[in-house]
Every structure is written in C-alpha cells, then in structure tokens.
Design an enzyme around this catalytic site. Structure first.
Site, PDB file in Angstrom:
ATOM      1  N   HIS A 141      -2.054   2.248  -5.929  1.00 26.10           N
ATOM      2  CA  HIS A 141      -2.849   1.049  -5.685  1.00 26.10           C
ATOM      3  C   HIS A 141      -3.019   0.211  -6.951  1.00 26.10           C
ATOM      4  CE1 HIS A 141      -4.502  -0.307  -1.928  1.00 26.10           C
ATOM      5  NE2 HIS A 141      -5.530  -0.858  -2.543  1.00 26.10           N
ATOM      6  N   ARG A 178      -0.453  -2.347  -6.799  1.00 23.70           N
ATOM      7  CA  ARG A 178      -0.858  -3.390  -5.845  1.00 23.70           C
ATOM      8  C   ARG A 178      -1.887  -4.327  -6.486  1.00 23.70           C
ATOM      9  NH1 ARG A 178      -1.437  -4.594  -0.195  1.00 23.70           N
ATOM     10  NH2 ARG A 178      -3.586  -4.872   0.491  1.00 23.70           N
ATOM     11  N   ARG A 214       0.855  -1.180   0.000  1.00 25.28           N
ATOM     12  CA  ARG A 214       0.000   0.000   0.000  1.00 25.28           C
ATOM     13  C   ARG A 214       0.898   1.239   0.000  1.00 25.28           C
ATOM     14  NH1 ARG A 214      -2.305  -3.384   4.115  1.00 25.28           N
ATOM     15  NH2 ARG A 214      -4.427  -4.095   3.585  1.00 25.28           N
ATOM     16  N   HIS A 227      -4.691  -8.895   3.784  1.00 30.39           N
ATOM     17  CA  HIS A 227      -6.141  -8.832   3.957  1.00 30.39           C
ATOM     18  C   HIS A 227      -6.565  -9.673   5.150  1.00 30.39           C
ATOM     19  CE1 HIS A 227      -6.869  -7.807  -0.583  1.00 30.39           C
ATOM     20  NE2 HIS A 227      -6.578  -6.746   0.140  1.00 30.39           N
ATOM     21  N   TYR A 233     -10.318 -10.655  -6.895  1.00 26.60           N
ATOM     22  CA  TYR A 233      -9.401 -10.986  -7.971  1.00 26.60           C
ATOM     23  C   TYR A 233      -9.786 -12.305  -8.647  1.00 26.60           C
ATOM     24  CZ  TYR A 233      -6.754  -7.215  -5.913  1.00 26.60           C
ATOM     25  OH  TYR A 233      -6.391  -5.989  -5.423  1.00 26.60           O
ATOM     26  N   LYS A 270      -2.721  -1.922   7.716  1.00 25.32           N
ATOM     27  CA  LYS A 270      -3.923  -1.401   8.347  1.00 25.32           C
ATOM     28  C   LYS A 270      -4.063  -1.942   9.760  1.00 25.32           C
ATOM     29  CE  LYS A 270      -6.779  -0.444   4.292  1.00 25.32           C
ATOM     30  NZ  LYS A 270      -8.068  -0.721   3.613  1.00 25.32           N
TER      31      LYS A 270
END
Length: 322
Positions: A243, A246, A149, A269, A278, A174
């Site tokens: 992004h 990414r 990120r 994630h 995806y 995150k």
C-alpha cells in the site's frame, strides 16, 4: 438478544455476501462491529431490535471511545450499524434507523507515508534475469504504475496481463467493482519480460498472471515478503509494503498534476473525501493527467486505447491520445 433477533444479523451478513459480493475481510469487519452491538444489548437487557434507540447507539459509541477505539474505527462501526438498521427498515423489523444521525468523534487524517521519486526509482531498478526476479520487477512496476491494491494485483489473470501491453488494464477492486487503468511504459516493458518467462514457473492451465514457486496464483503474503526483500536489497531504509507504493503513486500524481478527480478515478475511491487525505486540488482530465504526469509513464498508454472517465453517475469512454 433473543434467537429471532440474532437470525436477522445472519440474514444481513448473508445478503452482503451473496448480493453485494463483499469480501470475507469486509464481512468479518461488519460481523465484529455487530458483535459489539449485541454485547451492549445483552448488557442492557435489550432483546429486540426496535428497542435500540439513538441514545443506546450514542452510549455504545461513547463507551467504545473511552475504551480507546479511534475515530476512524468508530466511524466504521456507525456505518455498519446504519447499514444493518437500514436493512431492518426494508424488512419492516424497525420503524427508524437509530444510528442515522449519530456522529463519531473526529480524528485528524494524516497524509500516509510515501516514498519519494528517487527512492521509488531505486526500488524499481532491480537487476537480475532469474524468472522470480523478472516476475517481481513486473509486480512492483505494475503496483506503482497503476496504483493497485494488493488484492487487485494478486487476483489478475493472464488475459489482463496480455492486455496490459496495450497500455490499459482492468482490475476488480473493493465491492467487486471494476475499473480500467493506464499502464505506463516501464510497467509494460516489465510485463512483456514476465510474460515471456512466466511459463518457467506457472503450472499448465494456470490462469493467474503472477504465480509462486508452486506454479499457482501467488499469495498476498508472498508478494509482501518479496517487496520487503527488494526494499532491503535496494537500500530503502524504511518499512516498505504494497500500500506504500499505492500511496506513493497517488502523492506523486497529485504533486505533478494537481488533479484530485483524476487520482480518485485511478485509485477507485467511491468517495472523493477518501482521496483528499493526499491534498485538495482542482479537477482535470484523467487520461491526459496520467500520460503527462506519471514519473515512469512519460510515453503514455498506447494511442487509441480506451479508458472510462466518470463524472458523477455519467460514464464516458475516451480514446487516449498523444
């Protein structure tokens, strides 16, 4: 809402900031969602949190949906409400969570835009030996090599930059969660070149890995501008942003490996459903997949380097092998 009720929102946000280490951006998002709830309560003369029931939550979500708010935003709003009322339950301010079983309207999740491997190669084949060019080449290679990120890249310190030369880098994602990632051969070469030239731009005692013209940690906006500059210069005819690299990383890894779990771990994630935008594929070994499949990491990470592999609550440390 009365003053006592409003103080519980301040207390909730303070808890997220101090105990959960949520970023200012995330806190602003929670605050914005709760402002919508406050406005609804005031409109319907609701003064205390126990007066908010599931019908009120449904009514608010329906209202915002009619106003054009998308499904993803409504889902985020409901998540904020659930977290807030869960907090109030713990504090004995309510007897149930009115948002617990409310569902937002579903929206289709489209595959994010990506660059194909040819365009990625064109973008990353940057010529020039100026210090800024060497820095930019290292940033772009690292973006694509490890699926970072923007905030993860800009927050890296010099110590992690040196560690990347071993084939592994630790990033803070995150929720302040850390994860270790492999670094491919091309990225390691670019990082080595940047570390050799970094002192030409960095202020003395500056700990940031990537620095701007002022010698301090480079701003996210500068990274975005530099990426757009190079995309245009390299003849990439589309909007290129951090992004996107990414997304491209995730798409190319899945196309080559078919390993959804591996890509989930690499992207950081928490929920595999986030990765499923995806594709839907089987699981295989994380480090093995990266070493064998990444278009610019065929040489893989350094033999003997350690990487964490998670399976549910279990965390296992593996040695990367040829």
């Amino acid at each position: 809402m009365n003053d006592a009720a409003m103080k519980w929102i301040d207390s909730f946000l303070a808890k997220l900031r101090t105990e959960k280490n949520y970023s200012p951006h995330t806190l602003k998002s929670y605050s914005r969602d709760l402002e919508s709830l406050i406005a609804y309560c005031e409109q319907h003369e609701i003064s205390h949190w126990p007066e908010v029931d599931d019908q009120a939550i449904r009514s608010l979500i329906s209202q915002r949906h009619r106003q054009g708010l998308g499904g993803k935003s409504l889902q985020h709003m409901l998540s904020s409400f659930r977290s807030f009322f869960k907090y109030l339950l713990v504090e004995n301010q309510v007897i149930n969570n009115p948002a617990q079983h409310i569902q937002a309207p579903k929206t289709s999740r489209k595959l994010p835009s990506t660059l194909d491997v040819d365009n990625i190669t064109r973008l990353l084949e940057i010529k020039g030996d100026e210090a800024e060019t060497v820095r930019d080449r290292a940033m772009l290679e690292l973006f694509y090599s490890s699926g970072l990120r923007l905030s993860e890249l800009s927050s890296l310190d010099i110590a992690e930059g040196k560690k990347s030369l071993t084939g592994v880098i630790r990033v803070r994602g995150k929720g302040d969660k850390e994860r270790e990632l492999p670094v491919g051969k091309k990225a390691r070469e670019a990082m080595q070149a940047w570390l050799t030239r970094r002192a030409e731009l960095a202020n003395e005692n500056e700990q940031a890995l990537f620095v701007g013209k002022q010698g301090k940690r480079i701003h996210n906006s500068v990274i975005q501008k530099r990426l757009k500059y190079w995309a245009k210069k390299q003849g990439i005819d589309m909007n290129v942003f951090p992004h996107l690299l990414r997304h491209s990383f995730a798409s190319h890894m899945l196309e080559s490996s078919g390993d959804l779990r591996a890509v989930q771990e690499l992207l950081g994630h928490a929920d595999i459903s986030t990765t499923q935008i995806y594709t839907h594929l089987d699981f295989q070994h994380l480090a093995k997949v990266y070493d064998a499949a990444h278009p610019r990491a065929k040489a893989g990470a350094k033999v003997g380097a350690k990487i964490e592999v998670k399976s549910g609550a279990h965390v296992e440390t593996k040695l990367i092998k040829k």
